[in-house]
Scaffold this active site. Structure first.
Site, PDB file in Angstrom:
ATOM      1  N   SER A  67       0.866  -1.175   0.000  1.00 19.99           N
ATOM      2  CA  SER A  67       0.000   0.000   0.000  1.00 19.99           C
ATOM      3  C   SER A  67       0.902   1.224   0.000  1.00 19.99           C
ATOM      4  CB  SER A  67      -0.905   0.003   1.241  1.00 19.99           C
ATOM      5  OG  SER A  67      -1.822   1.068   1.186  1.00 19.99           O
ATOM      6  N   GLU A  68       0.661   2.133  -0.935  1.00 22.35           N
ATOM      7  CA  GLU A  68       1.617   3.213  -1.185  1.00 22.35           C
ATOM      8  C   GLU A  68       1.787   4.188  -0.023  1.00 22.35           C
ATOM      9  OE1 GLU A  68      -1.306   5.827  -4.029  1.00 22.35           O
ATOM     10  OE2 GLU A  68      -0.832   3.751  -4.490  1.00 22.35           O
ATOM     11  N   ASN A  69       0.899   4.126   0.971  1.00 21.06           N
ATOM     12  CA  ASN A  69       1.074   4.986   2.136  1.00 21.06           C
ATOM     13  C   ASN A  69       2.038   4.393   3.166  1.00 21.06           C
ATOM     14  OD1 ASN A  69      -1.216   3.107   2.437  1.00 21.06           O
ATOM     15  ND2 ASN A  69      -1.423   3.953   4.479  1.00 21.06           N
TER      16      ASN A  69
END
Length: 526
Positions: A352-354
């Site tokens: 997840s890019e966060n």
């Protein structure tokens, strides 16, 4: 006599030279010296904010509502003397939380963000010319912040090449009459360099005057620890600004935190206050209970499932491209359904890019954690072996091609693999988010575009050339719609039909596709 002189010299020395057991360097070790412990803790939030002034560039940490400095932002919103702030963040908050405080109070005249999401107030204000908005790809934004923090004026990135980010084609602010009345502040065009045949944009560092940071723990000299995915932009922003102010959930005595646990060393931090505002969650999603999973669907649920069947059809076909051990990034929408259709023998690592690698399913009510959210700002869980990290690390692994497959939604895709999915000029501004970074290295990361073949008004989304602003040029390797699956020859700019959905004829497919395509030797079905 000699002994007395030697003793006198020894007692006058502030330090003695001693061989460090783990280094070849000689170190000065102060005998019985106390640990430097001048506190950076401020009792009053208002006093800690007294040096923030109009016109400052304010860096505000957080992703969605995770890790946002809500205590600091809420207090700053009461400063009616402030105006013309340039706010830098991933997004502008949601509801009445985050930067929304300052925007609605008229304290911000320009935002530099990656994603608007469902912030209709900000979208409407931008389209009407009421506020400036500079959209920056998510990975580029985090790296521009970290670049300045490290004393580097600019860096090179493939993200945004051949898009409006390169040409400066996204206006920062429209005239007072809004879209259609002309541009007050144009976008910033970027220089580029060609290295080994690839185009890289020259992206300048972002210089912050003040940074607002939310930490899980801080000791009294400024060492910081973040919790799970609340790291996001906080670490880079803490290192960047002339004045870094931290709100911490726990403030502990110096020496309490293990040196191995420190995410941000105290050298970067100027002031610390106690966080007092509760942590919020933007989107609460829960796992189905065992009873709900085993119970037959109600008529309403059956109707809803039937209307969404095309989404699962797409997800089921896309799941065939994901193999055991893959590292995978899934965009919001249809891609989030893909794990439901993976073969049970296939185990993957979801990124997840966060800042999560090893993302798990939705939580139970008891497992909900505001610091564990996915890229859609939804609650999620962490699998055994998961790791969390900041946004710079996340997009480094993405741009570097360490992700095997990424799946994204799309508004349009061309026969050459161009993809458009972030805005409709004058009508819809979702924001760039992480999509431009995710499609920036298609030679190493397979990009799958998943979308409904036609829009609600029947207009084909699979076209010869995209009419909407590009997210990436010649980036998509596989297209999966509710009607068909195509492979993309990005070099030749050609499509090959691999599969058609059950019940779809070749004639129907050609009529609903606004470009030519070849047929595979054997066209399958799904």
């Amino acid at each position: 006599m000699f002994a007395l002189k030697a003793a006198a010299r020894s007692s006058a020395r502030p330090a003695v030279l001693r061989r460090h057991p783990y280094s070849v360097r000689w170190l000065a070790v102060v005998a019985n010296a106390p640990v430097p412990a001048k506190t950076k803790v401020w009792d009053s939030v208002d006093d800690a904010l007294k040096d923030v002034k109009s016109g400052d560039v304010l860096l505000s940490g957080g992703f969605g509502l995770s890790g946002i400095p809500e205590t600091l932002l809420s207090a700053l919103s009461k400063r009616t003397d402030l105006k013309d702030i340039v706010a830098v963040s991933n997004n502008a908050g949601a509801g009445d939380k985050g930067l929304v405080h300052l925007i609605k109070g008229g304290q911000v005249n320009r935002l530099m963000i990656s994603y608007l999401g469902g912030n209709k107030f900000l979208e409407g204000s931008y389209l009407k010319g009421g506020i400036g908005l500079e959209l920056v790809p998510q990975g580029t934004l985090s790296q521009r912040i970290m670049t300045h923090a490290q004393g580097i004026p600019a860096f090179l990135t493939p993200t945004g090449a051949n898009t409006l980010v390169e040409t400066g084609g996204i206006p920062i602010q429209f005239n007072e009459g809004g879209f259609g009345s002309g541009v007050r502040i144009p976008g910033n065009p970027k220089e580029h360099r060609i290295i080994n045949g690839r185009k890289y944009l020259v992206e300048p560092g972002i210089v912050g005057d003040v940074a607002f940071v939310h930490a899980w723990k801080a000791d009294t000299v400024g060492n910081l620890v973040f919790r799970y995915a609340s790291n996001n932009y906080n670490g880079a922003m803490a290192r960047n600004a002339k004045l870094t102010i931290v709100e911490a959930e726990e403030i502990v005595p110096v020496g309490t935190l293990s040196p191995n646990a420190i995410h941000v060393p105290g050298i970067y931090v100027d002031r610390i206050v106690q966080a007092t505002e509760p942590k919020n969650i933007e989107v609460v999603m829960l796992a189905k209970s065992e009873e709900a999973q085993s119970a037959p669907p109600s008529p309403a649920e059956a109707d809803a499932a039937a209307s969404k069947d095309w989404r699962h059809r797409i997800a089921r076909r896309a799941a065939r491209e994901i193999h055991d051990g893959f590292y995978v990034n899934l965009g919001v929408g249809i891609p989030t359904l893909i794990p439901e259709h993976l073969d049970p023998s296939v185990k993957v690592w979801l990124e997840s890019e966060n800042g999560i690698l090893g993302m798990g399913p939705y939580p139970t009510k008891e497992q909900i954690d505001p610091d564990v959210i996915n890229a859609g700002k939804e609650t999620c869980t962490l699998l055994p072996g998961a790791s969390t990290f900041d946004s710079c690390e996340s997009f480094g692994m993405i741009r570097g091609g360490h992700i095997d497959v990424t799946c994204l939604g799309a508004m349009e895709v061309s026969q050459a693999g161009d993809i458009a999915n972030f805005m409709i000029p004058g009508k819809l501004v979702k924001g760039i988010g992480g999509a431009m970074d995710l499609v920036s290295n298609p030679d190493k990361t397979k990009v799958i575009a998943t979308f409904q073949h036609c829009s609600k008004d029947g207009k084909p989304k699979l076209v010869k050339e995209c009419s909407l602003p590009l997210t990436g040029a010649r980036s998509v390797s596989l297209i999966v719609t509710d009607l068909a699956a195509f492979s993309v020859d990005r070099a030749a700019g050609e499509l090959t039909l691999l599969d058609v959905a059950e019940g779809v004829t070749l004639e129907e497919l050609r009529a609903k596709t606004a470009c030519d395509f070849h047929l595979a030797d054997k066209v399958g079905t799904f």
